[in-house]
Scaffold this motif. Structure first.
Motif, PDB file in Angstrom:
ATOM      1  N   MET A   1       0.838  -1.185   0.000  1.00  0.00           N
ATOM      2  CA  MET A   1       0.000   0.000   0.000  1.00  0.00           C
ATOM      3  C   MET A   1       0.882   1.247   0.000  1.00  0.00           C
ATOM      4  SD  MET A   1      -3.029  -0.713   2.692  1.00  0.00           S
ATOM      5  CE  MET A   1      -4.520  -1.333   2.050  1.00  0.00           C
ATOM      6  N   MET A   2       0.770   1.990  -1.048  1.00  0.00           N
ATOM      7  CA  MET A   2       1.570   3.204  -1.169  1.00  0.00           C
ATOM      8  C   MET A   2       1.157   4.263  -0.155  1.00  0.00           C
ATOM      9  SD  MET A   2       3.875   2.725  -3.359  1.00  0.00           S
ATOM     10  CE  MET A   2       4.443   4.379  -3.621  1.00  0.00           C
ATOM     11  N   ALA A   3      -0.050   4.174   0.358  1.00  0.00           N
ATOM     12  CA  ALA A   3      -0.537   5.166   1.313  1.00  0.00           C
ATOM     13  C   ALA A   3       0.377   5.259   2.517  1.00  0.00           C
ATOM     14  CB  ALA A   3      -1.953   4.827   1.757  1.00  0.00           C
ATOM     15  N   SER A   4       0.944   4.139   2.915  1.00  0.00           N
ATOM     16  CA  SER A   4       1.799   4.150   4.094  1.00  0.00           C
ATOM     17  C   SER A   4       3.090   4.913   3.841  1.00  0.00           C
ATOM     18  CB  SER A   4       2.118   2.723   4.538  1.00  0.00           C
ATOM     19  OG  SER A   4       2.833   2.040   3.535  1.00  0.00           O
ATOM     20  N   LEU A   5       3.479   5.042   2.593  1.00  0.00           N
ATOM     21  CA  LEU A   5       4.724   5.739   2.272  1.00  0.00           C
ATOM     22  C   LEU A   5       4.539   7.249   2.194  1.00  0.00           C
ATOM     23  CD1 LEU A   5       6.097   3.361  -0.497  1.00  0.00           C
ATOM     24  CD2 LEU A   5       6.700   3.410   1.921  1.00  0.00           C
ATOM     25  N   VAL A   6       3.389   7.685   1.722  1.00  0.00           N
ATOM     26  CA  VAL A   6       3.192   9.117   1.505  1.00  0.00           C
ATOM     27  C   VAL A   6       2.190   9.747   2.462  1.00  0.00           C
ATOM     28  CG1 VAL A   6       3.859   9.031  -0.918  1.00  0.00           C
ATOM     29  CG2 VAL A   6       1.473   8.714  -0.300  1.00  0.00           C
ATOM     30  N   GLY A   7       1.486   8.918   3.242  1.00  0.00           N
ATOM     31  CA  GLY A   7       0.511   9.446   4.181  1.00  0.00           C
ATOM     32  C   GLY A   7      -0.752   9.951   3.521  1.00  0.00           C
ATOM     33  N   GLU A   8      -0.958   9.575   2.274  1.00  0.00           N
ATOM     34  CA  GLU A   8      -2.134  10.023   1.534  1.00  0.00           C
ATOM     35  C   GLU A   8      -3.302   9.083   1.822  1.00  0.00           C
ATOM     36  OE1 GLU A   8      -3.238  10.131  -3.123  1.00  0.00           O
ATOM     37  OE2 GLU A   8      -1.368  11.101  -2.552  1.00  0.00           O
ATOM     38  N   LEU A  25      -4.676  -8.161   5.636  1.00  0.00           N
ATOM     39  CA  LEU A  25      -4.579  -6.717   5.415  1.00  0.00           C
ATOM     40  C   LEU A  25      -5.187  -5.925   6.563  1.00  0.00           C
ATOM     41  CD1 LEU A  25      -5.288  -6.193   1.621  1.00  0.00           C
ATOM     42  CD2 LEU A  25      -3.152  -5.831   2.849  1.00  0.00           C
ATOM     43  N   GLN A  26      -6.058  -6.538   7.341  1.00  0.00           N
ATOM     44  CA  GLN A  26      -6.673  -5.840   8.461  1.00  0.00           C
ATOM     45  C   GLN A  26      -5.611  -5.344   9.442  1.00  0.00           C
ATOM     46  OE1 GLN A  26      -9.791  -8.241  10.161  1.00  0.00           O
ATOM     47  NE2 GLN A  26     -10.916  -8.330   8.241  1.00  0.00           N
ATOM     48  N   ILE A  27      -4.571  -6.139   9.645  1.00  0.00           N
ATOM     49  CA  ILE A  27      -3.488  -5.733  10.541  1.00  0.00           C
ATOM     50  C   ILE A  27      -2.778  -4.505   9.989  1.00  0.00           C
ATOM     51  CG2 ILE A  27      -1.269  -6.444  11.526  1.00  0.00           C
ATOM     52  CD1 ILE A  27      -2.440  -9.365  11.387  1.00  0.00           C
ATOM     53  N   LYS A  30      -5.094  -1.440  10.237  1.00  0.00           N
ATOM     54  CA  LYS A  30      -5.168  -0.938  11.615  1.00  0.00           C
ATOM     55  C   LYS A  30      -3.946  -0.085  11.945  1.00  0.00           C
ATOM     56  CE  LYS A  30      -7.917  -4.603  13.723  1.00  0.00           C
ATOM     57  NZ  LYS A  30      -7.894  -5.715  14.691  1.00  0.00           N
ATOM     58  N   LYS A  31      -2.771  -0.527  11.506  1.00  0.00           N
ATOM     59  CA  LYS A  31      -1.542   0.244  11.750  1.00  0.00           C
ATOM     60  C   LYS A  31      -1.576   1.575  11.012  1.00  0.00           C
ATOM     61  CE  LYS A  31       1.399  -3.688  12.800  1.00  0.00           C
ATOM     62  NZ  LYS A  31       2.548  -4.488  12.407  1.00  0.00           N
ATOM     63  N   LEU A  32      -2.083   1.564   9.773  1.00  0.00           N
ATOM     64  CA  LEU A  32      -2.188   2.806   9.004  1.00  0.00           C
ATOM     65  C   LEU A  32      -3.143   3.778   9.681  1.00  0.00           C
ATOM     66  CD1 LEU A  32      -2.384   1.724   5.260  1.00  0.00           C
ATOM     67  CD2 LEU A  32      -0.641   3.155   6.324  1.00  0.00           C
ATOM     68  N   LEU A  33      -4.272   3.267  10.157  1.00  0.00           N
ATOM     69  CA  LEU A  33      -5.260   4.140  10.792  1.00  0.00           C
ATOM     70  C   LEU A  33      -4.717   4.734  12.081  1.00  0.00           C
ATOM     71  CD1 LEU A  33      -8.525   2.075  10.201  1.00  0.00           C
ATOM     72  CD2 LEU A  33      -7.561   3.913   8.813  1.00  0.00           C
ATOM     73  N   ALA A  34      -3.898   3.965  12.794  1.00  0.00           N
ATOM     74  CA  ALA A  34      -3.286   4.484  14.017  1.00  0.00           C
ATOM     75  C   ALA A  34      -2.253   5.561  13.685  1.00  0.00           C
ATOM     76  CB  ALA A  34      -2.637   3.345  14.794  1.00  0.00           C
ATOM     77  N   TRP A  39      -7.269  10.840   8.977  1.00  0.00           N
ATOM     78  CA  TRP A  39      -8.118  10.275   7.934  1.00  0.00           C
ATOM     79  C   TRP A  39      -9.555  10.129   8.410  1.00  0.00           C
ATOM     80  CZ3 TRP A  39      -4.714   5.675   5.857  1.00  0.00           C
ATOM     81  CH2 TRP A  39      -3.600   6.187   5.191  1.00  0.00           C
ATOM     82  N   GLY A  40      -9.763  10.081   9.727  1.00  0.00           N
ATOM     83  CA  GLY A  40     -11.118   9.979  10.259  1.00  0.00           C
ATOM     84  C   GLY A  40     -11.748   8.611  10.107  1.00  0.00           C
ATOM     85  N   ILE A  41     -10.906   7.567  10.073  1.00  0.00           N
ATOM     86  CA  ILE A  41     -11.416   6.201   9.943  1.00  0.00           C
ATOM     87  C   ILE A  41     -10.868   5.391  11.117  1.00  0.00           C
ATOM     88  CG2 ILE A  41     -11.498   4.128   8.492  1.00  0.00           C
ATOM     89  CD1 ILE A  41     -10.800   5.993   6.097  1.00  0.00           C
ATOM     90  N   ILE A  42     -11.735   4.593  11.736  1.00  0.00           N
ATOM     91  CA  ILE A  42     -11.302   3.744  12.836  1.00  0.00           C
ATOM     92  C   ILE A  42     -11.854   2.333  12.636  1.00  0.00           C
ATOM     93  CG2 ILE A  42     -11.057   5.598  14.534  1.00  0.00           C
ATOM     94  CD1 ILE A  42     -13.811   4.836  15.616  1.00  0.00           C
TER      95      ILE A  42
END
Length: 53
Positions: A1-8, A25-27, A30-34, A39-42
């Motif tokens: 997931m590229m989102a983890s690299l750029v924070g987008e 992928l849930q793990i 969860k780490k990305l959301l933390a 992002w407003g997602i939990i």
């Protein structure tokens, strides 16, 4: 997931689809959301939720 690299924010729909498609992928999600609470997602009781709604 590229989102983890750029924070987008990849978007709720994309994360929700990944969440449902692959339990592993849930793990990661969860780490990305933390890491990016803006992002407003939990994850609540095994379900992704937009907390700003």
């Amino acid at each position: 997931m590229m989102a983890s690299l750029v924070g987008e924010n990849p978007g709720f729909d994309f994360l929700h689809q990944c969440w449902n498609d692959d339990p592993a992928l849930q793990i990661v999600i969860k780490k990305l959301l933390a890491k990016f609470p803006q992002w407003g997602i939990i994850a609540v009781d095994g379900v992704l939720v937009k907390w700003d709604e």
